[in-house]
Design an enzyme around this catalytic site. Structure first.
Site, PDB file in Angstrom:
ATOM      1  N   ASP A 140       0.842  -1.345  -0.018  1.00  0.00           N
ATOM      2  CA  ASP A 140      -0.083  -0.080   0.078  1.00  0.00           C
ATOM      3  C   ASP A 140       0.832   1.370  -0.083  1.00  0.00           C
ATOM      4  O   ASP A 140       2.131   1.088  -0.021  1.00  0.00           O
ATOM      5  CB  ASP A 140      -1.143  -0.225   1.461  1.00  0.00           C
ATOM      6  CG  ASP A 140      -2.024   0.647   0.985  1.00  0.00           C
ATOM      7  OD1 ASP A 140      -2.493   1.342   0.194  1.00  0.00           O
ATOM      8  OD2 ASP A 140      -3.297  -0.025   1.744  1.00  0.00           O
TER       9      ASP A 140
ATOM     10  N   ASP B  39      -9.880   3.407  -3.694  1.00  0.00           N
ATOM     11  CA  ASP B  39     -10.535   2.324  -3.460  1.00  0.00           C
ATOM     12  C   ASP B  39     -12.024   1.964  -3.990  1.00  0.00           C
ATOM     13  O   ASP B  39     -12.689   3.181  -4.040  1.00  0.00           O
ATOM     14  CB  ASP B  39     -10.640   2.164  -2.051  1.00  0.00           C
ATOM     15  CG  ASP B  39      -9.306   2.091  -1.265  1.00  0.00           C
ATOM     16  OD1 ASP B  39      -8.302   2.005  -1.892  1.00  0.00           O
ATOM     17  OD2 ASP B  39      -9.407   2.047   0.036  1.00  0.00           O
TER      18      ASP B  39
HETATM   19  C1  GLA Z   1      -6.189   1.435   1.497  1.00  0.00           C
HETATM   20  C2  GLA Z   1      -5.974   0.203   0.235  1.00  0.00           C
HETATM   21  C3  GLA Z   1      -7.043  -0.637   0.837  1.00  0.00           C
HETATM   22  C4  GLA Z   1      -6.908  -1.324   2.094  1.00  0.00           C
HETATM   23  C5  GLA Z   1      -6.683  -0.248   3.054  1.00  0.00           C
HETATM   24  C6  GLA Z   1      -6.295  -0.908   4.401  1.00  0.00           C
HETATM   25  O1  GLA Z   1      -7.124   2.189   1.668  1.00  0.00           O
HETATM   26  O2  GLA Z   1      -6.094   0.811  -0.853  1.00  0.00           O
HETATM   27  O3  GLA Z   1      -7.485  -1.721  -0.353  1.00  0.00           O
HETATM   28  O4  GLA Z   1      -5.876  -2.243   1.893  1.00  0.00           O
HETATM   29  O5  GLA Z   1      -5.797   0.510   2.714  1.00  0.00           O
HETATM   30  O6  GLA Z   1      -6.085  -0.204   5.423  1.00  0.00           O
END
Ligand code: GLA
Length: 455
Positions: free
Chosen positions: A143, A199
């Protein structure tokens, strides 16, 4: 100069010895459970991946997303699993998963903290890669939270790539950088897949937005370089998407050859949604040997056609009816006809082809020149069009003949001079190529900061 050359080589080093000829399929804990994960829950999901038949159709990675670790990195620098929620430890967790014939995925972050504020791997890439390898990890989702602006993103991601390579263990490297910094330009040299968007949310608008962000990107991905990651699936989440919307979501994620990561609690999986995930012929499009992602090839109002080539000269075609969502519109116009002409998918006029409905697993007949399907609102017809005579040509690409996808080189050339792009950005030191090629030979002489003197 020496540093320049090293930087360039590092940026271009092909990611790991591990070749991923097909997108990764599996289950990821985040969309189903967010921060609330523990050993028993993960064990249950592993067992269900097997008993529901998901493993047998190809879903093999079980990925523990954020929140598996202790909140503080221990004094010796080595990450450990959260002692309360994963009392047997992460190695044992991995062994349990593998004992079910699955593969073990884990999550970390190219910043000082993960998005949920657990320890990140920035500055600890080597230690963490070694730890993951010693636990038998097969897949790392990496991430992008909590990194200072002056830590250049390519350096942060390259550091973990190199650390993973140095372990000697084949580990799929899944970049979760939310599509920032034109990830399709550098992701292929860095990881096995790269996120193209922010996301996903369990709403139809979010699915559409994700699809729209990806238009024109298929040309940057494929079995020789890696995969566009459209983010995890919301199939099964009966509270967010209607069934037809879930079918559209799954068929199009498959067509773009995104990794397919299930994101709904398997203990409580609606039957009809499960049947979407078990659609072998749709999954076969995602896992096809040719490894060329499909893309949008036509759009008029709410009607869209997405298509891509398949090994042996067939085509995957998704006819999509994305009419707006007002209930009255649904009532008044529950279906629409959509026609795909052979000329749009690189088949010859006069060519006879068999058209098959992939969700129904049923042949719809033989057609010449075109096929017209009746498609429900917020739903798709996912098809395989197989030529029965004439040339079998798998050289057609979704962007052939589409002015919207004309060569990108000019855009790259412009981007090289945008002053917010750090001097070490690899495309600053690339010649913009003509035709299909974006990354070509370094052309240090012509670029400021790309040759001659050390900076
Ligand atoms: C980000 C990522 C998600 C998830 C969260 C976890 O938002 O894009 O897919 O992994 O972090 O905290």
């Amino acid at each position: 100069m020496a540093r320049q050359v090293l930087l360039l080589l590092a940026a271009l080093a092909v990611c790991s010895g591990l070749e991923i000829r097909r997108p990764a399929l599996g289950f990821n804990t985040w969309n189903a459970f967010y921060r609330d994960i523990n050993e028993t829950l993960v064990q249950q999901q592993a067992n269900l991946m097997v008993s529901l038949g998901l493993r047998d159709v190809g879903f093999e990675y079980l990925v523990l997303d954020d929140c598996w670790a202790e909140k503080e990195r221990p004094a010796d620098g080595r990450l450990v699993g959260n002692k309360r929620t994963f009392p047997s430890g992460m190695k044992a967790m991995g062994e349990y998963i593998k004992g079910r014939g699955l593969k073990f995925g884990i999550y970390s972050d190219a910043g000082s903290l993960t998005c949920a504020k657990y320890p990140g791997s920035l500055g600890y890439e080597k230690e963490d890669a070694d730890t993951f390898a010693s636990w038998g990890v097969d897949y790392l989702k990496y991430d992008n939270c909590h990194a200072r602006r002056d830590y250049w993103i390519l350096d942060r991601y390259a550091a973990m790539r190199d650390a993973l390579n140095a372990t000697g263990r084949p580990i799929v490297y899944s970049l979760c950088q939310w599509g920032v910094m034109e990830a399709h330009l550098w992701g292929p040299k860095m990881g096995h897949s790269w996120r193209t968007t922010e996301d996903i949310r369990p709403t139809w608008d979010s699915v559409l937005k994700t699809l729209d962000y990806n238009v024109g990107l298929s040309r940057f991905a494929g079995s020789d370089v890696g995969w566009l990651d459209l983010d995890m699936l919301y199939v099964g989440n009966d509270t967010g998407l209607r069934l037809g919307e879930q079918r559209a979501h799954f068929a199009l994620w498959s067509l773009y050859k995104s990794p397919l990561m299930i994101g709904h609690d398997l203990r409580d999986f609606p039957k009809q949604s499960l049947s979407i995930l078990l659609s072998k012929e749709v999954i076969a499009v995602n896992q096809d040997d040719l490894g060329v992602p499909g893309d949008l090839i036509w759009r008029q109002g709410h009607k869209r056609i997405y298509a891509g080539p398949l090994a042996g000269g067939a085509r995957a075609v998704v006819l999509a009816n994305f009419q707006f969502a007002h209930p009255t519109a649904f009532q008044q116009c529950p279906r629409t006809n959509i026609t795909v002409f052979w000329g749009q998918i690189g088949l010859q006029p006069g060519q006879r082809a068999r058209v098959r409905d992939l969700y129904e697993e049923r042949d719809l007949g033989e057609f010449v020149d075109s096929f017209t399907g009746s498609v429900e609102a917020h739903n798709v017809l996912a098809l395989r069009v197989t030529p029965l005579n004439g040339p079998l040509d798998d050289g057609w690409r979704p962007w052939h003949g589409q002015p919207a996808y004309a060569a990108q080189a000019a855009n790259v050339a412009v981007q090289r001079y945008e002053d917010w792009v750090p001097k070490s950005a690899p495309w600053r030191c690339m010649k913009a190529g003509g035709g299909d090629t974006v990354f070509q030979q370094p052309d240090p002489a012509k670029q400021p900061g790309c040759g001659g003197k050390d900076r």
